[in-house]
Design a protein around this motif. Structure first.
Motif, short mmCIF file in Angstrom:
data_model
loop_
_atom_site.label_atom_id
_atom_site.label_comp_id
_atom_site.label_asym_id
_atom_site.label_seq_id
_atom_site.Cartn_x
_atom_site.Cartn_y
_atom_site.Cartn_z
N LYS A 134 0.75 -1.10 0.04
CA LYS A 134 0.04 -0.13 0.09
C LYS A 134 1.03 1.29 0.10
O LYS A 134 0.56 2.08 -0.83
CB LYS A 134 -0.94 -0.02 1.21
CG LYS A 134 -1.83 1.27 1.20
CD LYS A 134 -2.93 1.02 2.24
CE LYS A 134 -3.50 2.40 2.24
NZ LYS A 134 -4.73 2.45 3.36
N LEU A 137 1.99 1.90 -3.64
CA LEU A 137 0.93 2.68 -4.52
C LEU A 137 0.67 4.01 -4.13
O LEU A 137 0.51 4.85 -4.91
CB LEU A 137 -0.45 1.80 -4.17
CG LEU A 137 -0.19 0.36 -4.81
CD1 LEU A 137 -1.59 -0.48 -4.46
CD2 LEU A 137 -0.33 0.35 -6.30
N LYS A 142 -1.04 6.37 -6.69
CA LYS A 142 -2.00 5.47 -7.32
C LYS A 142 -3.08 5.27 -6.56
O LYS A 142 -3.66 4.26 -6.21
CB LYS A 142 -1.29 4.16 -7.92
CG LYS A 142 -0.28 4.08 -8.87
CD LYS A 142 0.63 2.98 -9.19
CE LYS A 142 1.70 2.88 -10.32
NZ LYS A 142 2.29 1.65 -10.55
N GLU A 145 -5.77 2.73 -7.80
CA GLU A 145 -5.80 1.27 -7.41
C GLU A 145 -5.91 0.84 -5.97
O GLU A 145 -6.55 -0.11 -5.81
CB GLU A 145 -4.07 0.97 -7.70
CG GLU A 145 -3.80 0.92 -9.39
CD GLU A 145 -3.93 2.13 -10.01
OE1 GLU A 145 -3.95 3.29 -9.24
OE2 GLU A 145 -3.74 2.27 -11.14
N PHE A 189 -3.60 -5.30 -3.30
CA PHE A 189 -2.48 -4.26 -3.20
C PHE A 189 -1.58 -4.98 -3.92
O PHE A 189 -0.85 -4.23 -4.70
CB PHE A 189 -2.22 -3.93 -2.03
CG PHE A 189 -3.19 -3.03 -1.07
CD1 PHE A 189 -3.79 -2.43 -2.04
CD2 PHE A 189 -3.07 -2.74 0.15
CE1 PHE A 189 -4.93 -1.14 -1.19
CE2 PHE A 189 -3.78 -1.87 0.87
CZ PHE A 189 -4.82 -1.06 0.00
N TYR A 192 -1.87 -4.95 -7.96
CA TYR A 192 -1.83 -3.66 -8.59
C TYR A 192 -0.57 -3.08 -8.12
O TYR A 192 0.05 -2.37 -9.31
CB TYR A 192 -2.77 -2.53 -7.86
CG TYR A 192 -4.11 -2.69 -8.15
CD1 TYR A 192 -4.54 -2.66 -9.97
CD2 TYR A 192 -5.21 -3.30 -7.66
CE1 TYR A 192 -5.66 -2.93 -10.28
CE2 TYR A 192 -6.63 -3.12 -7.96
CZ TYR A 192 -6.82 -2.98 -9.58
OH TYR A 192 -8.06 -3.33 -9.77
N HIS A 193 0.39 -3.49 -7.09
CA HIS A 193 1.63 -2.66 -7.08
C HIS A 193 2.71 -3.33 -8.13
O HIS A 193 3.72 -2.87 -8.26
CB HIS A 193 2.14 -2.87 -5.39
CG HIS A 193 3.49 -1.98 -5.38
ND1 HIS A 193 3.53 -0.85 -6.13
CD2 HIS A 193 4.38 -1.98 -4.45
CE1 HIS A 193 4.70 -0.41 -5.54
NE2 HIS A 193 5.18 -1.13 -4.64
#
Length: 481
Positions: A134, A137, A142, A145, A189, A192-193
């Motif tokens: 997190k 991101l 981001k 996301e 998380f 997406y990362h």
């Protein structure tokens, strides 16, 4: 402040608002349905353990997520070491909570708290692993996301909790909801990362992150203790049934407050950290952010307070009628808390967390004492008065703290003073009028809402600070383009 940063941060406002609105609807649906499936006692039990978990989560994060976000540079080795450190802390806390479950049950005289605590202990491990995903991101702004991940996880876990509650497993529905939610957030998380940690590198020094994190830990820990003090005190003095009613009233307020607190910090911290050496742009962004936030939130909570009877009836059901006055009191407290959000942003972005930790140590006894005095007087009403007074004093003390640490408080206090005290006065005055207004209930609420709107219009005409905060909200969309 660069044009790119302006556009990115303000687009982030709409990303966060849309996501938070979706999560708001999901949480409202959960409260409406589950309040009719579970009892006050069920919510009282889980509220105690979740408050303990909330305090433990501060230790688990160790301030390392904020340290990673505000760092000017972050290597793969540093980020990996932070990942393993957060994971290790989460594992340790999980073991501690598991074996402390008997102490928690003994303190509140309820053995049902033992298995609840032991199951929820796994949350520390899950969140420990998720922390740096997190943070990465967040560091890259981001926000879409992050919003999608948290929204999807909340929706699925809520559907699961409703199904389990309908099946008849009681408070376990809330327990499993937490575990499912955090597991899904971790998975999303990480997806997406698109980052994988390396093995720990002992040659890479992360002590400077730990130093920042230690200061962050102390301040956040005491802040969490302050936020949880009411739950522990009410649970201890009045039992899980009363605590359950308080918890449901609190959730009605928190569904709005929580949708604002974390996202506002998520947006403000990266921007303010980049502007901390440019005072003109720093205070410009700070004033803009806090005026928009406080005006929108204060009006919302004022409407919630004067319409609390209808809202409680619709959201919770007739059996929760005793939660009405609690909702009204907590709306006043919430306005005060939102007024102090910007103080936390300043301390994070200006590296004042160490000093804020010491400040929190000095003020914590004052806060807890007011609530304890209220509880000792023997009623939930006096406890709520103590809660309100303690939050008001903390806000005012925090302004003095910032001034003594070189912050130009004159730049950031006028608008909050005007907005905060206007809406607090409006809520208390309209509650008093409503109490003595002997007319039909529907007519009474129409009158109270019209009086509030009239008061807002009057302030818009006669107060420059109040008018500017509303204009900032109106112009928000245009500025984001």
């Amino acid at each position: 402040m660069t044009n790119d940063l302006i556009k990115q941060s303000k687009r982030g406002v709409f990303t966060l608002i849309s996501g938070q609105f979706f999560r708001f609807l999901v949480q409202i649906a959960a409260i409406v349905i589950m309040s009719r499936l579970l009892s006050a006692d069920d919510y009282g039990l889980t509220a105690i353990v979740l408050s303990v978990v909330g305090i433990g989560e501060i230790f688990r994060d160790f301030g390392l997520s904020s340290a990673a976000i505000q760092a000017e540079s972050l290597s793969q080795a540093e980020k990996s070491n932070l990942f393993w450190l957060n994971t290790l802390i989460g594992l340790i806390l999980s073991v501690v909570l598991f074996f402390s479950s008997w102490l928690i049950a003994d303190f509140f005289h309820d053995d049902r708290l033992i298995p609840i605590s032991q199951v929820l202990a796994v949350v520390f491990v899950i969140n420990g692993i998720a922390t740096q995903f997190k943070a990465g991101l967040n560091r890259d702004l981001k926000l879409k996301e992050i919003t999608v991940s948290e929204s999807v996880a909340q929706f699925i876990s809520t559907v699961a909790a409703i199904a389990l509650a309908a099946y008849g497993i009681g408070y376990w529905a809330v327990v499993y909801q937490q575990v499912i939610n955090y597991l899904l957030v971790l998975v999303l998380f990480a997806f997406y990362h698109g980052w994988m940690p390396s093995l720990p590198c002992f040659k890479t020094n992360v002590t400077h992150f730990s130093k920042f994190g230690l200061n962050m830990l102390g301040a956040q820990l005491l802040s969490q203790v302050i936020r949880s003090a009411d739950t522990f005190i009410i649970g201890k003095f009045f039992g899980t049934d009363v605590l359950g009613i308080y918890n449901r009233a609190q959730q009605i307020v928190l569904i709005s407050l929580n949708r604002i607190n974390s996202p506002s910090t998520t947006l403000a911290l990266p921007v303010l950290s980049r502007l901390k050496n440019n005072n003109i742009e720093y205070y410009k962004f700070l004033n803009y952010g806090q005026s928009v936030l406080l005006q929108a939130v204060s009006f919302t909570f004022s409407m919630l307070a004067i319409n609390a009877k209808w809202i409680v009836l619709v959201v919770l059901g007739a059996k929760w009628d005793s939660a009405v006055y609690i909702v009204q009191a907590l709306c006043v407290v919430a306005i005060i808390q939102v007024a102090s959000y910007s103080h936390f942003w300043i301390c994070l972005s200006k590296n004042l967390m160490g000093k804020r930790f010491l400040f929190s140590i000095y003020t914590l006894p004052v806060f807890v004492t007011f609530i304890l005095i209220g509880a000792a007087l023997g009623s939930l009403e006096t406890t709520l008065i103590g809660l309100g007074l303690s939050n008001l004093l903390l806000w005012l003390f925090s302004i003095v703290f910032l001034r003594k640490n070189g912050i130009e408080t004159n730049e950031i206090t006028h608008s909050p003073y005007v907005i905060c005290f206007f809406y607090m006065t409006a809520i208390l005055s309209l509650m008093a009028i409503g109490h003595y207004l002997n007319v039909n209930t529907v007519i009474k609420h129409v009158i109270l809402n019209l009086l509030l709107i009239s008061a807002v219009v009057s302030m818009y005409v006669f107060s420059d600070a109040f008018r500017m905060s509303i204009k900032n909200i109106i112009n928000l969309k245009a500025k984001a383009r």
